[in-house]
Scaffold this motif. Structure first.
Motif, PDB file in Angstrom:
ATOM      1  N   ILE A  19       3.575   1.224   4.521  1.00  0.00           N
ATOM      2  CA  ILE A  19       3.267   1.162   5.954  1.00  0.00           C
ATOM      3  C   ILE A  19       1.929   1.834   6.242  1.00  0.00           C
ATOM      4  O   ILE A  19       1.099   1.304   6.983  1.00  0.00           O
ATOM      5  N   VAL A  20       1.714   2.993   5.645  1.00  0.00           N
ATOM      6  CA  VAL A  20       0.452   3.712   5.863  1.00  0.00           C
ATOM      7  C   VAL A  20      -0.718   2.903   5.325  1.00  0.00           C
ATOM      8  O   VAL A  20      -1.758   2.768   5.979  1.00  0.00           O
ATOM      9  N   THR A  21      -0.562   2.333   4.138  1.00  0.00           N
ATOM     10  CA  THR A  21      -1.636   1.541   3.530  1.00  0.00           C
ATOM     11  C   THR A  21      -1.937   0.302   4.368  1.00  0.00           C
ATOM     12  O   THR A  21      -3.100  -0.056   4.573  1.00  0.00           O
ATOM     13  N   THR A  22      -0.897  -0.357   4.855  1.00  0.00           N
ATOM     14  CA  THR A  22      -1.087  -1.553   5.675  1.00  0.00           C
ATOM     15  C   THR A  22      -1.806  -1.202   6.978  1.00  0.00           C
ATOM     16  O   THR A  22      -2.716  -1.918   7.404  1.00  0.00           O
ATOM     17  N   GLY A  23      -1.414  -0.110   7.604  1.00  0.00           N
ATOM     18  CA  GLY A  23      -2.083   0.318   8.831  1.00  0.00           C
ATOM     19  C   GLY A  23      -3.544   0.641   8.593  1.00  0.00           C
ATOM     20  O   GLY A  23      -4.417   0.290   9.398  1.00  0.00           O
ATOM     21  N   GLN A  26      -5.422  -2.676   8.040  1.00  0.00           N
ATOM     22  CA  GLN A  26      -5.608  -3.400   9.302  1.00  0.00           C
ATOM     23  C   GLN A  26      -6.671  -2.730  10.165  1.00  0.00           C
ATOM     24  O   GLN A  26      -7.423  -3.407  10.869  1.00  0.00           O
ATOM     25  N   GLY A  27      -6.751  -1.407  10.100  1.00  0.00           N
ATOM     26  CA  GLY A  27      -7.796  -0.702  10.839  1.00  0.00           C
ATOM     27  C   GLY A  27      -9.174  -1.063  10.319  1.00  0.00           C
ATOM     28  O   GLY A  27     -10.105  -1.290  11.085  1.00  0.00           O
ATOM     29  N   LEU A  28      -9.317  -1.128   9.011  1.00  0.00           N
ATOM     30  CA  LEU A  28     -10.596  -1.530   8.423  1.00  0.00           C
ATOM     31  C   LEU A  28     -10.907  -2.975   8.758  1.00  0.00           C
ATOM     32  O   LEU A  28     -12.050  -3.333   9.028  1.00  0.00           O
ATOM     33  N   TRP A  29      -9.880  -3.827   8.728  1.00  0.00           N
ATOM     34  CA  TRP A  29     -10.070  -5.264   8.987  1.00  0.00           C
ATOM     35  C   TRP A  29     -10.538  -5.482  10.423  1.00  0.00           C
ATOM     36  O   TRP A  29     -11.444  -6.262  10.683  1.00  0.00           O
ATOM     37  N   SER A  30      -9.921  -4.782  11.389  1.00  0.00           N
ATOM     38  CA  SER A  30     -10.296  -4.970  12.784  1.00  0.00           C
ATOM     39  C   SER A  30     -11.690  -4.392  13.046  1.00  0.00           C
ATOM     40  O   SER A  30     -12.426  -4.919  13.872  1.00  0.00           O
ATOM     41  N   ALA A  31     -12.061  -3.327  12.360  1.00  0.00           N
ATOM     42  CA  ALA A  31     -13.402  -2.770  12.521  1.00  0.00           C
ATOM     43  C   ALA A  31     -14.437  -3.731  11.959  1.00  0.00           C
ATOM     44  O   ALA A  31     -15.534  -3.869  12.493  1.00  0.00           O
TER      45      ALA A  31
END
Length: 50
Positions: A19-23, A26-31
């Motif tokens: 869960i932490v890795t996915t979050g 996704q944070g890097l992806w949205s940035a």
């Protein structure tokens, strides 16, 4: 003699790390999505029919 960790706790830890890795991903992806994106399209060659 130390007791081995239960399989349930190992699964809970692995699930939490997922869960932490996915979050984080996704944070890097949205940035990265805010940056301009260049889309290139490849043309596929159609087979010739006789």
């Amino acid at each position: 003699m130390q007791r081995k960790p239960d399989l349930l706790w190992i699964l809970v830890i692995l699930f939490g790390l997922g869960i932490v890795t996915t979050g984080y991903a996704q944070g890097l992806w949205s940035a990265k999505a805010d940056a301009p994106v260049e889309i290139t399209q490849q043309q596929q060659q159609q087979p010739t029919r006789r």
